[in-house]
Design an enzyme around this catalytic site. Sequence first.
Site, mmCIF file in Angstrom:
data_model
loop_
_atom_site.group_PDB
_atom_site.id
_atom_site.type_symbol
_atom_site.label_atom_id
_atom_site.label_comp_id
_atom_site.label_asym_id
_atom_site.label_seq_id
_atom_site.Cartn_x
_atom_site.Cartn_y
_atom_site.Cartn_z
ATOM 1 N N ASP A 41 1.036 -1.192 -0.011
ATOM 2 C CA ASP A 41 0.330 -0.293 0.087
ATOM 3 C C ASP A 41 0.876 0.856 -0.171
ATOM 4 O OD1 ASP A 41 -3.179 0.201 0.849
ATOM 5 O OD2 ASP A 41 -1.990 1.927 1.391
ATOM 6 N N ASN A 94 -5.236 -4.481 -6.662
ATOM 7 C CA ASN A 94 -6.613 -3.883 -6.268
ATOM 8 C C ASN A 94 -6.814 -2.479 -5.697
ATOM 9 O OD1 ASN A 94 -8.617 -3.756 -3.945
ATOM 10 N ND2 ASN A 94 -7.526 -3.319 -3.144
ATOM 11 N N TYR A 160 -13.679 7.970 -12.754
ATOM 12 C CA TYR A 160 -12.934 7.045 -11.940
ATOM 13 C C TYR A 160 -13.963 6.200 -13.237
ATOM 14 C CZ TYR A 160 -14.319 3.506 -8.712
ATOM 15 O OH TYR A 160 -14.292 1.866 -8.320
ATOM 16 N N LYS A 164 -12.751 1.859 -15.044
ATOM 17 C CA LYS A 164 -12.650 0.802 -14.612
ATOM 18 C C LYS A 164 -13.508 0.309 -16.194
ATOM 19 C CE LYS A 164 -12.293 0.624 -10.451
ATOM 20 N NZ LYS A 164 -10.802 -0.381 -9.800
ATOM 21 N N THR A 197 -16.131 0.615 2.542
ATOM 22 C CA THR A 197 -14.888 0.669 2.957
ATOM 23 C C THR A 197 -14.478 2.282 3.172
ATOM 24 O OG1 THR A 197 -14.537 1.560 0.070
ATOM 25 C CG2 THR A 197 -14.416 -0.440 1.080
HETATM 26 N N1 LIG Z 1 -15.878 0.069 -2.475
HETATM 27 C C1 LIG Z 1 -16.897 0.014 -3.196
HETATM 28 O O1 LIG Z 1 -17.567 -0.542 -3.515
HETATM 29 C C2 LIG Z 1 -16.225 -0.995 -4.578
HETATM 30 C C3 LIG Z 1 -16.995 -1.075 -5.710
HETATM 31 C C4 LIG Z 1 -16.275 -1.157 -6.723
HETATM 32 C C5 LIG Z 1 -15.005 -1.157 -6.550
HETATM 33 N N2 LIG Z 1 -14.270 -0.827 -6.498
HETATM 34 C C6 LIG Z 1 -12.769 -1.019 -6.681
HETATM 35 O O2 LIG Z 1 -11.698 -1.333 -4.951
HETATM 36 C C7 LIG Z 1 -10.521 -0.908 -4.729
HETATM 37 C C8 LIG Z 1 -10.290 -1.214 -3.544
HETATM 38 O O3 LIG Z 1 -11.432 0.158 -3.292
HETATM 39 P P1 LIG Z 1 -12.094 0.647 -1.603
HETATM 40 O O4 LIG Z 1 -13.059 0.794 -1.576
HETATM 41 O O5 LIG Z 1 -11.366 -0.851 -0.872
HETATM 42 O O6 LIG Z 1 -10.969 1.674 -1.256
HETATM 43 P P2 LIG Z 1 -10.432 1.551 -0.050
HETATM 44 O O7 LIG Z 1 -9.784 4.028 -0.052
HETATM 45 O O8 LIG Z 1 -11.026 1.632 1.011
HETATM 46 O O9 LIG Z 1 -8.802 0.849 -0.030
HETATM 47 C C9 LIG Z 1 -7.262 1.855 -1.331
HETATM 48 C C10 LIG Z 1 -6.498 1.168 -0.216
HETATM 49 O O10 LIG Z 1 -5.806 2.121 -1.609
HETATM 50 C C11 LIG Z 1 -4.821 2.306 -1.269
HETATM 51 N N3 LIG Z 1 -3.778 3.221 -2.476
HETATM 52 C C12 LIG Z 1 -4.795 4.567 -3.321
HETATM 53 N N4 LIG Z 1 -3.336 5.131 -3.892
HETATM 54 C C13 LIG Z 1 -2.383 3.820 -4.241
HETATM 55 C C14 LIG Z 1 -0.987 4.098 -4.872
HETATM 56 N N5 LIG Z 1 -0.691 4.703 -5.642
HETATM 57 N N6 LIG Z 1 -0.217 2.603 -4.500
HETATM 58 C C15 LIG Z 1 -0.670 2.308 -3.828
HETATM 59 N N7 LIG Z 1 -1.522 1.692 -2.549
HETATM 60 C C16 LIG Z 1 -2.609 2.540 -2.975
HETATM 61 C C17 LIG Z 1 -4.998 3.324 -0.107
HETATM 62 O O11 LIG Z 1 -3.974 3.854 0.680
HETATM 63 C C18 LIG Z 1 -5.800 2.793 0.228
HETATM 64 O O12 LIG Z 1 -5.420 1.425 1.374
HETATM 65 C C19 LIG Z 1 -10.772 -0.589 -6.474
HETATM 66 O O13 LIG Z 1 -9.524 -0.646 -7.478
HETATM 67 C C20 LIG Z 1 -12.162 0.412 -6.035
HETATM 68 O O14 LIG Z 1 -11.750 0.778 -7.099
HETATM 69 C C21 LIG Z 1 -14.364 -1.021 -5.208
#
Ligand SMILES: NC(=O)c1ccc[n+]([C@@H]2O[C@H](COP(=O)([O-])OP(=O)(O)OC[C@H]3O[C@@H](n4cnc5c(N)ncnc54)[C@H](O)[C@@H]3O)[C@@H](O)[C@H]2O)c1
Length: 284
Positions: A41, A94, A160, A164, A197
Amino acid sequence: MTHDEAKLAGGVAVITGAGSGIGAGIARRAGFLGMTVVVADIDQASAARVAAEIVAAGGKAEAIVVDVSKHAELDRLADLVFDKYGKVRLLVNNAGIETLGFSWEIPAERWEATLNINVHGVVHGVRAFVPRMLASGEECWIANLASIGAFGIMPTQAAYLVTKHAVQSFSENLFLELQLAQAPIHLSSVIPGYVKTAIFAENDRKDEPADAAHHRQTMSAMMQNHGMDADEAGRIILEGVAAGRFWVSTHPETTKQMVAGRIAYFQDQTDPPLRPETRELLGY
Ligand SMILES: NC(=O)c1ccc[n+]([C@@H]2O[C@H](COP(=O)([O-])OP(=O)(O)OC[C@H]3O[C@@H](n4cnc5c(N)ncnc54)[C@H](O)[C@@H]3O)[C@@H](O)[C@H]2O)c1
């Protein structure tokens, strides 16, 4: 643990963005399954916290700081992990960020960060890890995080959603390439619906247009009220990934509805519809 998940036990899992949310949920599940988990991370403290949680639960984990927006950092991550462990059984690309606001108001730096993290972070994760996975000759698994948003459109969420859509397309094409190359690598496109999240949590991002704050607050509240727990999402995702399924969804029925709506829209070739509920949601 399913029969398929047992195949992951004892292997090394590298999960980007694993310091929070879905990545952390997947990391904890991988630790539970007996994998050695590399919690990668950009945020050192949150990566260390998740790694410590896994160790406290009796698993094996280490935290590595990486910025996936820089392709050289993904090469460095692969070097570190392959040098230390020799093999990687599971890679989860991720890490991702949300960006909101009218496309023409989002600063150039924010556009680039969104594309670099969400798209290039996935592409270069694959580029850095696949050759060494192939060289190992062993069965491996890769999961790329798309979203249910890969099949939708929404004003003020273009930055965004375009990433995706791109990740979904990348994974579909990559799947064919892996087949063509007869690679022993399973590839999954992970399509989460709402998971609770921190992705919408920052209400005052200085590099987002001011108008975005309302949308961010609305989405954050919706996610907290209706989102799936991140550990439950991690369990569902790893079960699907371990089974070698390409489509891995946390909310399969909603995904089907979104895809069906998208297909109908393509077939009808109407203008993109701006619905009253969308105006209401966005406060316009
Ligand atoms: N939460 C949802 O409902 C949802 C739905 C669809 C898709 N997603 C996808 O799931 C994935 C995770 O999202 P989440 O909801 O858990 O978000 P989150 O913000 O809780 O976690 C994302 C993590 O990525 C890290 N991060 C950000 N920029 C970074 C970088 N440059 N290098 C390394 N790490 C980095 C952050 O520090 C954080 O720990 C994402 O790709 C998001 O698009 C999430």
